[in-house]
Write a protein that holds these residues in place. Structure first.
Motif, PDB file in Angstrom:
ATOM      1  N   MET A 181       0.850  -1.188   0.000  1.00 41.74           N
ATOM      2  CA  MET A 181       0.000   0.000   0.000  1.00 41.74           C
ATOM      3  C   MET A 181       0.885   1.236   0.000  1.00 41.74           C
ATOM      4  N   ASN A 182       0.612   2.152  -0.975  1.00 45.64           N
ATOM      5  CA  ASN A 182       1.478   3.315  -1.092  1.00 45.64           C
ATOM      6  C   ASN A 182       1.136   4.381  -0.054  1.00 45.64           C
ATOM      7  N   GLU A 183       2.043   5.357   0.081  1.00 45.85           N
ATOM      8  CA  GLU A 183       1.890   6.388   1.102  1.00 45.85           C
ATOM      9  C   GLU A 183       0.671   7.263   0.851  1.00 45.85           C
ATOM     10  N   VAL A 184       0.340   7.507  -0.441  1.00 44.67           N
ATOM     11  CA  VAL A 184      -0.814   8.359  -0.755  1.00 44.67           C
ATOM     12  C   VAL A 184      -2.098   7.711  -0.247  1.00 44.67           C
ATOM     13  N   THR A 185      -2.252   6.429  -0.483  1.00 46.26           N
ATOM     14  CA  THR A 185      -3.450   5.726  -0.019  1.00 46.26           C
ATOM     15  C   THR A 185      -3.532   5.751   1.495  1.00 46.26           C
ATOM     16  N   ARG A 186      -2.425   5.478   2.184  1.00 45.32           N
ATOM     17  CA  ARG A 186      -2.410   5.496   3.647  1.00 45.32           C
ATOM     18  C   ARG A 186      -2.808   6.868   4.165  1.00 45.32           C
ATOM     19  N   LYS A 187      -2.335   7.907   3.502  1.00 47.66           N
ATOM     20  CA  LYS A 187      -2.649   9.264   3.955  1.00 47.66           C
ATOM     21  C   LYS A 187      -4.100   9.610   3.695  1.00 47.66           C
ATOM     22  N   LYS A 188      -4.635   9.277   2.504  1.00 49.24           N
ATOM     23  CA  LYS A 188      -6.005   9.636   2.170  1.00 49.24           C
ATOM     24  C   LYS A 188      -7.013   8.871   3.014  1.00 49.24           C
ATOM     25  N   LEU A 189      -6.668   7.667   3.450  1.00 48.69           N
ATOM     26  CA  LEU A 189      -7.566   6.901   4.318  1.00 48.69           C
ATOM     27  C   LEU A 189      -7.422   7.289   5.783  1.00 48.69           C
ATOM     28  N   ASP A 190      -6.477   8.189   6.104  1.00 48.18           N
ATOM     29  CA  ASP A 190      -6.173   8.584   7.480  1.00 48.18           C
ATOM     30  C   ASP A 190      -5.520   7.441   8.258  1.00 48.18           C
ATOM     31  N   PHE A 191      -4.999   6.439   7.533  1.00 51.91           N
ATOM     32  CA  PHE A 191      -4.347   5.340   8.246  1.00 51.91           C
ATOM     33  C   PHE A 191      -3.040   5.808   8.877  1.00 51.91           C
ATOM     34  N   ASP A 192      -2.309   6.703   8.207  1.00 54.77           N
ATOM     35  CA  ASP A 192      -1.083   7.240   8.798  1.00 54.77           C
ATOM     36  C   ASP A 192      -1.390   7.972  10.103  1.00 54.77           C
ATOM     37  N   SER A 193      -2.506   8.701  10.116  1.00 52.06           N
ATOM     38  CA  SER A 193      -2.895   9.412  11.341  1.00 52.06           C
ATOM     39  C   SER A 193      -3.196   8.417  12.456  1.00 52.06           C
ATOM     40  N   THR A 247       5.802   1.571  10.364  1.00 51.84           N
ATOM     41  CA  THR A 247       6.353   1.080   9.092  1.00 51.84           C
ATOM     42  C   THR A 247       5.814  -0.298   8.711  1.00 51.84           C
ATOM     43  N   ALA A 248       4.854  -0.798   9.469  1.00 55.19           N
ATOM     44  CA  ALA A 248       4.330  -2.150   9.220  1.00 55.19           C
ATOM     45  C   ALA A 248       3.628  -2.221   7.872  1.00 55.19           C
ATOM     46  N   GLU A 249       3.758  -3.357   7.208  1.00 54.43           N
ATOM     47  CA  GLU A 249       3.091  -3.618   5.942  1.00 54.43           C
ATOM     48  C   GLU A 249       1.865  -4.497   6.180  1.00 54.43           C
ATOM     49  N   PRO A 250       0.869  -4.421   5.298  1.00 53.08           N
ATOM     50  CA  PRO A 250      -0.334  -5.256   5.478  1.00 53.08           C
ATOM     51  C   PRO A 250      -0.019  -6.739   5.324  1.00 53.08           C
ATOM     52  N   LEU A 251      -0.780  -7.557   6.039  1.00 53.14           N
ATOM     53  CA  LEU A 251      -0.612  -9.007   5.976  1.00 53.14           C
ATOM     54  C   LEU A 251      -1.652  -9.586   5.022  1.00 53.14           C
ATOM     55  N   HIS A 252      -1.190 -10.353   4.039  1.00 51.49           N
ATOM     56  CA  HIS A 252      -2.102 -10.950   3.060  1.00 51.49           C
ATOM     57  C   HIS A 252      -2.308 -12.446   3.293  1.00 51.49           C
ATOM     58  N   ASP A 253      -1.454 -13.062   4.107  1.00 51.11           N
ATOM     59  CA  ASP A 253      -1.619 -14.470   4.426  1.00 51.11           C
ATOM     60  C   ASP A 253      -2.648 -14.604   5.550  1.00 51.11           C
ATOM     61  N   CYS A 304      -8.270  -1.590   5.812  1.00 45.02           N
ATOM     62  CA  CYS A 304      -6.824  -1.352   5.880  1.00 45.02           C
ATOM     63  C   CYS A 304      -6.283  -1.679   7.278  1.00 45.02           C
ATOM     64  N   MET A 305      -6.972  -1.209   8.308  1.00 44.32           N
ATOM     65  CA  MET A 305      -6.523  -1.465   9.679  1.00 44.32           C
ATOM     66  C   MET A 305      -6.532  -2.951   9.991  1.00 44.32           C
ATOM     67  N   LEU A 306      -7.583  -3.633   9.572  1.00 45.79           N
ATOM     68  CA  LEU A 306      -7.708  -5.058   9.864  1.00 45.79           C
ATOM     69  C   LEU A 306      -6.536  -5.833   9.281  1.00 45.79           C
ATOM     70  N   GLN A 307      -6.139  -5.501   8.043  1.00 47.10           N
ATOM     71  CA  GLN A 307      -5.043  -6.232   7.413  1.00 47.10           C
ATOM     72  C   GLN A 307      -3.667  -5.787   7.903  1.00 47.10           C
ATOM     73  N   HIS A 308      -3.637  -4.719   8.711  1.00 46.76           N
ATOM     74  CA  HIS A 308      -2.399  -4.332   9.391  1.00 46.76           C
ATOM     75  C   HIS A 308      -2.366  -4.862  10.823  1.00 46.76           C
ATOM     76  N   GLY A 309      -3.331  -5.724  11.173  1.00 47.22           N
ATOM     77  CA  GLY A 309      -3.318  -6.339  12.495  1.00 47.22           C
ATOM     78  C   GLY A 309      -3.968  -5.518  13.582  1.00 47.22           C
ATOM     79  N   TYR A 310      -4.895  -4.632  13.233  1.00 50.92           N
ATOM     80  CA  TYR A 310      -5.638  -3.851  14.214  1.00 50.92           C
ATOM     81  C   TYR A 310      -7.017  -4.463  14.419  1.00 50.92           C
TER      82      TYR A 310
END
Length: 793
Positions: free
Chosen positions: A1-13, A33-39, A357-363
């Motif tokens: 997931m690129n930085e623009v998407t993370r920022k527009k979704l407020d995931f970076d915040s 700096t965590a990446e999403p988990l696809h497994d 997005c949060m769910l696949q980052h382990g939130y």
């Protein structure tokens, strides 16, 4: 997931906010700096660990360690040749190893409560000797201990005695100079690392020695006496020896640390992961987030889902956040959301993207546990009307550039979110391009959310298979959004209604309406009619479902009533058979009396005649007994004698069991978990069907008179499961739901407490599988928080 998407979704915040819960900088860096988990298996394990730590936090338990240092700079320093660590850096290594050992031991002791987290921490390297070596040499304030080595102990002992002798000598010289009136200051001072006496400048040659300094006024001269020179030089030599010994000790300890560098780096990495998990768990507890289900297919169901970033920001402002309820089946792959400006379209779309997005980052995410999320290989978003000034692009050109990038990257497992698709140009041309974009993404199999004001796009979504309309509800009277999502219904912009409400005159409105294209006006009318029809259909469907549930419940109640009548009928037959047996016993007793009388008076014909009558009556009663026994137990008369392996009823205790051993006039019967030995006369042989019927009869009697008393009455819409086992809780929940349905209650509260979370998880599994439960969720703060579950039928 690129930085623009993370920022527009407020995931970076969100990530930056959650990083504030971390205990160390290495945990913060790991988190942001965590990446999403696809497994799927990795993701489920990660989410389970966060869930277990959330329960740990809610129980109010402290972590088994007090600090977690960032040892990354220390380990990088050790990688350099001929480098050694200072005492504070050694303490950081010690604290990391100590925290690792304490955490591993604590979670291993509680591995049944926190199995997933224990699976992580069990990998930590346990070490004691290095910790002991560091603490033996360095104290908590970062000073090297006297006992770090025998050489250091001897040097410091010499230093201490030498300094004491020097101080004594200086005090004697001070008293002598004071008696002569040479001193400007009556204390021994320190200048340039030397002990000196402050003399008046005019007496500077009275005391042999070395001038070390003058005061700012020039009236005082600081002299190191010549008599103490040898002592001072000896002390200076000892101080040099002390520094060399300390450096040697630190190099030796650093070498020990360097030998275990890989193990320490391993612990550092695992502790950073734990730190990030713990921070996510604290955020989950702060926002009442839960673990929803992960879909194997494309089903997306959000029940009472909140935008996490709005929860954070609106809490500070005291503003309300509205939940989102939305569902897309596997066949529905494109959702076109329409409605007025400021009606919540973009917020709803971003909420979906942020939760995924949060769910696949382990939130864990703030929604009901009955929610279901699919897994995506990527999330692509185009939102806003930013112009590309550097490339001299207009708003629409910039929008198309972003859409083109999405079309390049989107796959069959992608989630695509586009706000106001192709709305910045001519309506007809923009609508045509928008439909082409949707067609392209549908052909790829992507899951697509689009917001729009274009009427042609609403009509397209209504007709296109795989696409569906959606609207954010809007109050026509107050012209204010309710933020409730309505699936299958296109929304209106309410532009004319807003113009009227804002005070524009009637003439202005009539002029505007004349310019309105006829087809557009007709389309708005059709949408209004369609909205009314869909609302009516939704109401009728809800009414039909309620009536169907009531009919099903009525059928079940009638079946249970019929079963109850059968059981009572069987009970009456059983009781009648017992009465017959009692009559037979009385008849036998009477026969014995007659026989006795006959023996005493054999000549009496009347007694003989009575005997014959009793024999005849006995035969009739025995025949009735045999018939009654066969009806109640299913065992023929000729097979009444129990044998090994037969099912029997113990008459004295009203229990049933299996004969496991036979003696002369006794039998051993296995009744559940216990055995008893009784006489054969106390046993009644029964069939398996008879055993089941009698068992149900006993249960009904023990529970207070049958099904109607167990299910029919509803004392409360709250069920307290605390103290029950998992199986007991499941049985209690099923009876509780039956009572709710029978009494036409649509909501109930189940209290399971917080505890380890095992009972709450068992409740969640039971509710997911129960066909009568429409949805369920963890209680709000005012309802009891995570200690209760609210169910909707």
């Amino acid at each position: 997931m690129n930085e623009v998407t993370r920022k527009k979704l407020d995931f970076d915040s969100i990530a930056n906010h959650v990083s504030g819960f971390c205990l160390s900088d290495m945990g913060r860096d790991k988190l942001v700096t965590a990446e999403p988990l696809h497994d799927r298996s990795w993701l489920e394990t990660e989410l389970q660990r966060v869930l277990e730590l959330r329960l740990f936090i809610e129980e109010g338990l402290p972590l088994p360690f007090s600090s977690l240092p960032d040892t990354r700079p220390v380990l990088r320093k050790l990688e350099m040749i001929d480098s050694s660590l200072d005492p504070f850096e050694l303490l950081a290594v010690h604290d990391l190893l100590l925290a690792s050992a304490q955490l591993r031991k604590f979670l291993f002791r509680n591995r049944e409560t926190y199995p997933a987290v224990n699976g992580l921490t069990i990998q930590l390297w346990l070490e004691k000797s290095l910790q002991y070596a560091i603490m033996r040499a360095v104290d908590g304030q970062g000073r090297v201990r006297d006992t770090a080595s025998d050489g250091l102990l001897a040097i410091r002992a010499d230093l201490s005695s030498g300094r004491a002798r020097l101080r004594t000598k200086m005090e004697r010289l001070q008293k002598r100079c004071q008696a002569n009136g040479w001193l400007m200051e009556d204390t021994v001072a320190m200048k340039n690392g030397k002990l000196v006496l402050g003399l008046k400048v005019e007496y500077r040659y009275k005391l042999p020695g070395f001038i070390q300094d003058y005061s700012q006024t020039g009236q005082t001269v600081f002299i190191e006496p010549a008599e103490t020179l040898e002592m001072s030089n000896r002390i200076q030599e000892l101080e040099i020896d002390e520094r060399r010994e300390i450096e040697r000790i630190l190099r030796e300890l650093s070498s020990l640390v360097g030998e275990e560098l890989e193990n320490i780096r391993h612990n550092q990495s695992l502790m950073a992961v734990f730190d990030s998990l713990y921070a996510r768990a604290r955020f989950a507890a702060d926002t009442s987030s839960v673990l929803p289900s992960l879909s194997e297919g494309r089903l997306l169901r959000i029940v009472r889902g909140f935008n996490p970033w709005l929860l954070v920001t609106h809490r500070k402002k005291g503003r309300q956040v509205f939940p989102l309820d939305m569902e897309l089946s596997g066949a529905e792959r494109a959702l076109v959301i329409s409605g007025p400006n400021a009606g919540g379209k973009s917020v709803a779309m971003k909420t979906v993207g942020l939760l995924c997005c949060m769910l696949q980052h382990g939130y864990l995410v703030p929604c009901s546990e009955s929610s279901v999320f699919p897994l995506f290989d990527g999330i692509h978003i185009e939102i806003g009307d930013e112009q590309s000034i550097e490339n001299d692009l207009s708003t629409f050109s910039s929008h198309l550039e972003q859409v083109r990038g999405i079309l390049v990257l989107a796959t069959s497992r992608s989630l695509v979110l586009i706000d106001e698709l192709c709305s910045g140009t001519d309506v007809e041309e923009g609508g045509a391009i928008a439909r082409a974009v949707i067609e392209e993404l549908l052909a790829r199999g992507s899951t697509l959310f689009v917001t729009t004001h274009l009427g042609s796009l609403k009509a397209y979504a209504h007709e296109r298979e795989g696409a569906v309309n959606g609207a954010m509800e809007f109050d026509r009277e107050s012209l204010s959004p309710s933020f409730r999502f309505l699936k299958g219904l296109p929304g209106s912009s309410f532009a004319f209604a807003m113009v009227r409400r804002m005070g524009f005159g009637d003439d202005f409105l009539r002029t505007a309406e004349r310019f309105l294209h006829g087809k557009t006006a007709d389309l708005d009318g059709v949408l209004d009619d369609l909205r009314a029809v869909l609302e009516e259909n939704r109401r009728l469907k809800g009414s039909l479902e309620r009536e169907r549930a009531e009919l099903a419940e009525e059928g079940r109640r009638l079946r249970k009533t019929a079963d109850e009548i059968d059981r009572r009928h069987l009970s009456m037959k059983t009781e009648r058979a017992r009465e017959l047996r009692r009559e037979i016993e009385e008849a036998k007793k009477a026969i014995r009396e007659i026989v006795r009388e006959v023996r005493e008076h054999p000549e009496r014909e009347a007694v003989e005649k009575g005997r014959r009558k009793l024999d005849l009556h006995k035969k009739e009663l025995l025949k009735e007994e045999a018939v009654a026994r066969q009806e109640t137990t299913g065992v023929p008369e000729g097979d009444a004698a129990p044998r090994k392996g037969d099912l029997v009823r113990v008459l004295s205790t009203r229990t049933t069991g299996e004969v496991v051993a036979l003696q002369e006039k006794e039998a051993t019967v296995q009744c559940g978990a216990f055995r008893l030995t009784t006489s054969l006369e106390n046993l009644e042989k029964i069939s398996r069907r008879g055993a089941k019927e009698l068992s149900r009869d006993d249960q009904a009697r023990h529970s207070g008179g049958g099904w109607s008393s167990r299910v029919g009455s509803l004392e409360s819409t709250t069920l307290d499961l605390r103290g029950m086992t998992g199986d007991e809780a499941v049985s209690a929940i099923e009876r509780f739901i039956d009572r709710l349905i029978l009494n036409r209650m649509r909501q109930g509260t189940i209290i399971h407490g917080k505890g380890s979370g095992a009972l709450r998880r068992r409740v969640s599994v039971c509710l997911k599988q129960h066909p009568a439960v429409r949805e369920f969720r963890i209680g709000d703060w005012a309802e009891g928080g995570s200690g209760v579950t609210i169910i909707e039928l």
